[in-house]
Enzyme design. Structure first.
Site, short mmCIF file in Angstrom:
data_model
loop_
_atom_site.label_atom_id
_atom_site.label_comp_id
_atom_site.label_asym_id
_atom_site.label_seq_id
_atom_site.Cartn_x
_atom_site.Cartn_y
_atom_site.Cartn_z
N GLU A 131 2.63 -5.61 10.63
CA GLU A 131 1.88 -4.20 10.63
C GLU A 131 2.88 -3.35 11.62
OE1 GLU A 131 -0.40 -3.19 9.26
OE2 GLU A 131 -1.82 -4.94 8.42
N GLU A 170 1.87 3.24 3.11
CA GLU A 170 2.32 2.49 4.30
C GLU A 170 3.71 2.31 4.13
OE1 GLU A 170 -0.23 -0.93 4.69
OE2 GLU A 170 -1.84 -0.04 5.09
N HIS A 190 0.82 -1.23 -0.05
CA HIS A 190 -0.11 0.06 0.11
C HIS A 190 0.97 1.18 0.02
CE1 HIS A 190 -3.24 -2.84 1.85
NE2 HIS A 190 -3.38 -2.55 0.72
#
EC number: 3.4.17.-
Length: 588
Positions: free
Chosen positions: A408, A240, A237
């Site tokens: 993450e 990100e 993404h």
């Protein structure tokens, strides 16, 4: 006073005393020729001469020699230790450096330094130090005009790649990198570490930007037998960006630490093929970067230039699995992931390899990003969080041999520049520990009864509906958690071979489990207890096993000579390839 020496004898003594001080050694019977040995193709020079220092008089003689065969298999023999340094040292003897008809000898102190470091690896496999690496016989001193055979690996790179500020090339600039800056850093890093790194492109983005990968390996660009491969992908993404920067920093760190002689990094790069794709979505990144750190919206730049979410755009193999599941007897390597499956399998181990050494992920005092995963060990089954189709992780698991997890890295998609150094400090050890985890489980080669590799053979584990397949060379890697496993190898036209494998809890390096497949109808299935390190058709020969209580040291079983006086496990490999038996490798 003694009588003076005859004039002739005095002249001979002067010449003899002067010769070692000459920079080059003249070989009037030979001329410089192109260096054509594949194993020595990355030497720091392009020309050699015959006869070489071992009196080999042609390429054919060199390539058939046991000395050359040894250099070509050092990587497998020593399990990544001292490679490629020791290989280049041997090449300096088998293919000596030739410049204008003069032969240059390699430096003695380089040889002595490598012997001190590498001798334990030879002792571990019960092998004598090779005679042609005798530091006093084939090498010479610095004041005699020697050269460093590792100069292309260790030196001569820093001056051209010095940073404009004058900072050392080991310096990492903890800042955000534009696309152009990222490309320059990756290519500069690959140039500095040309022996163990290269860049390549997997294609272009919609806006025409190269999807640039940097690869680290002892043989960049080549798959080596039983060497596991790891890929790390960032920035799927575009907004990100923490993963993008972490991989750019990781590439620089691996290169610098390798050149500085960090044993952990050298072993990692010499035994693993690592692919880093810092930015999978460079188009989206440029959109997010235009807004800047701290101002980027939740979705600005997330998608690519075609307005596609790349992590929703892979083939939907999940739905395909459920369709196939309704067909009786249909083959599938995927099952729904209930708790009892998730908490006893390999994905938990992979996730914990990252989270367990991450200081913030294991900090019990905070909630992050609106949730707290501490009760689950800071990891979670993504299907328990939310479900979607077309994801990269599911695609890789269902379509290839890859096991993949998603990391993450924080609550802020585009962190401010001053936060990047702390992010690196938090994630560096986790990244290294995660990559090292690829060496867990089992590895081996699948061959037929003639020793020919069987490609696309299936390696199954009882109770786990996910098979992997062998590479064209017949080799495979199977990540497995500790425990007792029933492993099956099978291929069309061959009978199944079944083995019971025991992986100790503390074993962090893959055990060797080879399979020899017999044509259908040729004999009963094999059922062998214990974790086999090698098989009779192991490309390095020999057969031994690790018992259930064996210390998980992959070299321990090879350190002592056998009680019956038989040859070491690697002996049959050399004797099968050459009529010249290398008894100089035997210690007893």
């Amino acid at each position: 006073m003694p009588p003076p020496l005859p004039l002739l004898l005095l002249t001979v003594l002067v010449v003899a005393a002067a010769r070692p001080g000459c920079e080059f050694e003249r070989n009037p019977a030979a001329t410089c020729v192109d260096l054509q040995l594949r194993t020595c193709s990355d030497a720091a020079y392009n020309h050699t001469t015959f006869p070489n220092l071992l009196q080999h008089r042609s390429w054919e003689v060199v390539e058939a020699s046991s000395e050359y065969i040894l250099l070509s298999v050092l990587h497998q023999l020593l399990e990544g230790q001292c490679n490629p340094d020791l290989r280049l040292l041997g090449c300096a003897v088998l293919a000596p450096r030739c410049e204008g008809g003069w032969v240059r000898r390699p430096c003695r102190h380089i040889c002595e330094g490598l012997r001190e470091v590498c001798q334990p690896a030879f002792d571990a496999i019960d092998m004598a130090w090779p005679y042609f690496l005798d530091c006093h016989r084939y090498f010479t001193r610095e004041d005699e005009g020697c050269y460093d055979p590792l100069e292309k690996l260790r030196g001569g790179l820093e001056a051209d790649e010095a940073l404009p500020s004058g900072l050392p090339p080991t310096f990492i600039r903890f800042s955000h990198h534009s696309y152009a800056q990222m490309v320059r850093v990756l290519r500069r890093t690959a140039s500095r570490c040309a022996h163990v790194a290269r860049t390549y492109s997997i294609g272009r983005s919609f806006d025409g930007r190269e999807l640039l990968v940097i690869e680290f390996s002892s043989r960049p660009g080549q798959h080596e037998l039983m060497e596991p491969e790891v890929k790390l992908i960032g920035n799927i993404h575009g907004n990100e960006v923490a993963g993008r920067e972490m991989l750019i920093y990781l590439a620089q760190y691996l290169c610098s630490e390798y050149l500085l002689g960090n044993p952990r990094i050298q072993r990692l790069l010499n035994t693993t093929r690592i692919h880093l794709l810092p930015s999978m979505n460079p188009d989206g990144y440029e959109v997010a970067a235009a807004e800047g750190a701290g101002y980027n919206g939740w979705t600005s730049g997330r998608q690519n230039a075609q307005n596609l979410d790349l992590n929703r755009n892979f083939p939907d193999l999940t739905s395909e699995y459920y369709r196939l599941a309704e067909t009786r007897g249909a083959r599938s390597d995927h099952i729904p992931i209930p708790q009892h499956y998730w908490w006893g399998k390999m994905f938990k181990l992979l996730s914990r390899a990252y989270a367990d050494v991450h200081p913030m992920m294991m900090d019990r005092s905070e909630n992050r990003c609106g949730g707290n995963f501490l009760k689950r060990g800071s990891i979670i089954n993504g299907a328990d969080w939310y479900s979607f189709t077309g994801g990269m992780s599911d695609f890789n698991y269902l379509h290839t041999n890859c096991f993949e997890i998603t990391v993450e890295l924080g609550c802020v998609k585009f962190p401010p520049e001053e936060a990047l150094y702390i992010l690196w400090q938090h994630n560096k050890e986790s990244l290294l520990n995660f990559v090292e985890t690829v060496h867990r489980g089992i590895k081996g080669v699948v061959t037929d009864k003639f020793g020919k590799p069987v490609k696309n053979a299936r390696i199954s584990v009882k109770g786990i509906r996910h098979d992997i397949t062998t590479a064209p060379d017949g080799d495979y890697w199977r990540l497995l958690p500790p425990g007792i496993h029933i492993v099956i190898a099978q291929a069309p036209g061959y009978a199944k071979v079944i083995k019971k494998v025991i992986i100790p809890a503390r074993m962090k390096r893959a055990g060797r489990v080879d399979f020899i497949l017999q044509p259908l109808g040729m004999g009963p299935k094999n059922f062998i207890h214990g974790l086999r390190r090698t098989g009779p058709h192991d490309p390095l020969g020999g057969a031994s096993s690790l018992g259930e209580a064996t210390e998980p040291d992959p070299l321990r079983a090879r350190r002592q000579p056998s009680a019956d006086g038989s040859k070491p496990w690697w002996w049959s490999y050399f004797t099968s390839l050459s009529t010249h038996r290398p008894r100089w490798l035997l210690k007893y």
